[in-house]
Design a protein around this motif. Structure first.
Motif, PDB file in Angstrom:
ATOM      1  N   UNK A 120     -60.953 -38.982 -32.892  1.00 40.17           N
ATOM      2  CA  UNK A 120     -61.886 -39.955 -33.467  1.00 40.17           C
ATOM      3  C   UNK A 120     -62.791 -39.317 -34.521  1.00 40.17           C
ATOM      4  N   UNK A 121     -63.117 -38.039 -34.328  1.00 41.85           N
ATOM      5  CA  UNK A 121     -63.983 -37.338 -35.286  1.00 41.85           C
ATOM      6  C   UNK A 121     -63.310 -37.153 -36.642  1.00 41.85           C
ATOM      7  N   UNK A 122     -62.014 -36.892 -36.618  1.00 41.50           N
ATOM      8  CA  UNK A 122     -61.307 -36.641 -37.888  1.00 41.50           C
ATOM      9  C   UNK A 122     -60.570 -37.887 -38.386  1.00 41.50           C
ATOM     10  N   UNK A 123     -60.804 -38.993 -37.738  1.00 44.41           N
ATOM     11  CA  UNK A 123     -60.064 -40.207 -38.095  1.00 44.41           C
ATOM     12  C   UNK A 123     -60.281 -40.599 -39.554  1.00 44.41           C
ATOM     13  N   UNK A 134     -61.294 -38.812 -42.104  1.00 45.37           N
ATOM     14  CA  UNK A 134     -60.739 -37.830 -43.047  1.00 45.37           C
ATOM     15  C   UNK A 134     -59.226 -37.969 -43.159  1.00 45.37           C
ATOM     16  N   UNK A 135     -58.579 -38.017 -42.001  1.00 41.11           N
ATOM     17  CA  UNK A 135     -57.113 -38.074 -41.997  1.00 41.11           C
ATOM     18  C   UNK A 135     -56.588 -39.395 -42.551  1.00 41.11           C
ATOM     19  N   UNK A 136     -57.386 -40.419 -42.438  1.00 40.56           N
ATOM     20  CA  UNK A 136     -56.963 -41.729 -42.938  1.00 40.56           C
ATOM     21  C   UNK A 136     -56.793 -41.701 -44.458  1.00 40.56           C
ATOM     22  N   UNK A 137     -57.564 -40.851 -45.120  1.00 37.55           N
ATOM     23  CA  UNK A 137     -57.485 -40.742 -46.577  1.00 37.55           C
ATOM     24  C   UNK A 137     -56.141 -40.205 -47.053  1.00 37.55           C
ATOM     25  N   UNK A 138     -55.428 -39.491 -46.169  1.00 35.94           N
ATOM     26  CA  UNK A 138     -54.115 -38.967 -46.560  1.00 35.94           C
ATOM     27  C   UNK A 138     -53.114 -40.095 -46.810  1.00 35.94           C
ATOM     28  N   UNK A 139     -53.431 -41.261 -46.285  1.00 38.83           N
ATOM     29  CA  UNK A 139     -52.539 -42.397 -46.474  1.00 38.83           C
ATOM     30  C   UNK A 139     -52.513 -42.867 -47.937  1.00 38.83           C
ATOM     31  N   UNK A 140     -53.434 -42.370 -48.741  1.00 39.55           N
ATOM     32  CA  UNK A 140     -53.430 -42.716 -50.155  1.00 39.55           C
ATOM     33  C   UNK A 140     -52.272 -42.041 -50.886  1.00 39.55           C
ATOM     34  N   UNK A 152     -50.221 -47.833 -38.906  1.00 35.61           N
ATOM     35  CA  UNK A 152     -50.950 -47.721 -37.642  1.00 35.61           C
ATOM     36  C   UNK A 152     -52.362 -47.222 -37.910  1.00 35.61           C
ATOM     37  N   UNK A 153     -52.489 -46.229 -38.792  1.00 38.99           N
ATOM     38  CA  UNK A 153     -53.805 -45.666 -39.122  1.00 38.99           C
ATOM     39  C   UNK A 153     -54.738 -46.735 -39.685  1.00 38.99           C
ATOM     40  N   UNK A 154     -54.192 -47.644 -40.443  1.00 44.58           N
ATOM     41  CA  UNK A 154     -55.017 -48.665 -41.099  1.00 44.58           C
ATOM     42  C   UNK A 154     -55.490 -49.765 -40.140  1.00 44.58           C
ATOM     43  N   UNK A 155     -54.946 -49.762 -38.904  1.00 39.96           N
ATOM     44  CA  UNK A 155     -55.325 -50.810 -37.945  1.00 39.96           C
ATOM     45  C   UNK A 155     -56.524 -50.428 -37.086  1.00 39.96           C
ATOM     46  N   UNK A 156     -57.033 -49.225 -37.240  1.00 43.38           N
ATOM     47  CA  UNK A 156     -58.243 -48.849 -36.513  1.00 43.38           C
ATOM     48  C   UNK A 156     -58.032 -47.739 -35.500  1.00 43.38           C
ATOM     49  N   UNK A 200     -51.262 -45.553 -29.921  1.00 43.38           N
ATOM     50  CA  UNK A 200     -50.003 -45.032 -30.472  1.00 43.38           C
ATOM     51  C   UNK A 200     -49.768 -43.597 -30.000  1.00 43.38           C
ATOM     52  N   UNK A 201     -50.812 -42.771 -30.015  1.00 43.43           N
ATOM     53  CA  UNK A 201     -50.692 -41.375 -29.581  1.00 43.43           C
ATOM     54  C   UNK A 201     -50.302 -41.285 -28.104  1.00 43.43           C
ATOM     55  N   UNK A 202     -50.921 -42.133 -27.299  1.00 45.04           N
ATOM     56  CA  UNK A 202     -50.620 -42.142 -25.864  1.00 45.04           C
ATOM     57  C   UNK A 202     -49.185 -42.600 -25.623  1.00 45.04           C
ATOM     58  N   UNK A 203     -48.764 -43.659 -26.344  1.00 51.28           N
ATOM     59  CA  UNK A 203     -47.403 -44.181 -26.182  1.00 51.28           C
ATOM     60  C   UNK A 203     -46.345 -43.162 -26.601  1.00 51.28           C
ATOM     61  N   UNK A 204     -46.646 -42.376 -27.623  1.00 46.10           N
ATOM     62  CA  UNK A 204     -45.709 -41.357 -28.089  1.00 46.10           C
ATOM     63  C   UNK A 204     -45.682 -40.139 -27.165  1.00 46.10           C
TER      64      UNK A 204
END
Length: 297
Positions: A60-63, A65-71, A91-95, A102-106
């Motif tokens: 959650x802390x790096x969420x 920052x990492x979301x910006x990689x989707x650009x 998935x990242x864009x959904x919150x 998703x992480x738990x399911x994987x």
């Protein structure tokens, strides 16, 4: 002899009940630990572990920052429970919650099918013991224990046939013991609902998901064994079965006695030569005695 036989039959009956109960238990564990049954419990366990270990907080802390990689990318690599997991940008864009789900399911199938470099009992001593007990490793372990216990049950059953005077009673006794051994599995799942506040009972019910199915199957087999025993008695099959067992034992005894007598009556080559020499000497000696008598006359 009758008291001795009765004592042995009583002991074997108690042993076969224990063997049947253990077989039912191991079968229940093995069937219940299938991934389809374990999955919801495993996901809850992963979520609780990630929350207590701080893994969820790190994600959650790096969420942001990492979301910006989707650009520039279609996915983002996130570290979760010691694994690098590719999370699609949709998935990242959904919150944050969607990302955690998703992480738990994987992670769940990876944990379940993980190839542990230790035996099941040794793995229980490691830090990942809580994951091992609901893994494929555990399922295979209980299946191997079931196979071993089935061999023991069959051995006790054969001994019971051997020591019971009326052979059909072995089937009836085994059937009754099998039915009794299945009864605890009828309502065992309902027992855990009486202790909702205990943490250990949150994961424990997963081991008994298939307990009702095991109860039904064991009950049917027990009824079949009793019916076979009654049938052997009613249609006089039991007497034929007794004669077949006894004739087999007597034939085996006669074969051993013949073998022993044959071994006793068999002479070696050296022994035969000695006997021949002895006979020849006796014949020569007798001949000389007769000649001497004639000369004297």
């Amino acid at each position: 002899m009758g008291i001795f036989r009765g004592a042995i039959v009583l002991i074997l009956t108690a042993l076969i009940f224990i063997a049947f109960f253990a077989s039912n238990l191991f079968l229940t564990f093995s069937w219940s630990l299938d991934y389809n049954h374990v999955e919801p419990y495993l996901k809850n366990l992963i979520s609780d572990t990630a929350l207590s270990s701080g893994e969820s907080a790190k994600v959650l802390q790096i969420y942001d920052k990492t979301k910006n990689f989707c650009l520039i990318e279609n996915y983002v690599n996130l570290s979760f429970e010691g694994e690098n997991i590719k999370v699609p940008c949709e998935v990242m864009n959904k919150g944050e919650k969607t990302v955690m789900d998703y992480l738990v399911n994987e992670t769940a199938p990876r944990v379940y099918y993980q190839n542990y470099n230790c035996s099941f009992l040794d793995c229980l001593k490691t830090e990942k013991a809580s994951f091992v007990i609901v893994s494929e490793n555990a399922k295979n372990y209980w299946a191997s224990q079931l196979n071993f216990m089935l061999i023991i049950s069959l051995t006790i059953f054969l001994l019971l046939i051997l020591f019971t005077k009326a052979k059909h009673n072995a089937f009836i006794l085994s059937g009754i013991m099998m039915i009794f051994s299945s009864l605890p599995f009828r309502q065992i799942e309902g027992l855990f609902s009486l202790f909702p506040d205990f943490l250990s009972f949150k994961i424990l019910p997963v081991f008994f998901t298939e307990s009702l199915k095991v109860f039904i199957i064991t009950l049917i087999i027990g009824i079949i064994l009793i019916a076979l025993g009654i049938g052997l008695n009613l249609f006089k099959w039991g007497e034929k079965f007794d004669r077949w067992i006894n004739s087999g034992l007597s034939k085996n005894k006669e074969w051993r006695e013949k073998k022993e007598s044959k071994e006793k009556s068999t002479f070696t080559k050296e022994e035969i030569e000695e006997l021949v020499k002895k006979e020849v000497k006796e014949e020569i000696g007798n001949g000389e005695k007769k000649k001497n008598k004639k000369k004297k006359k």
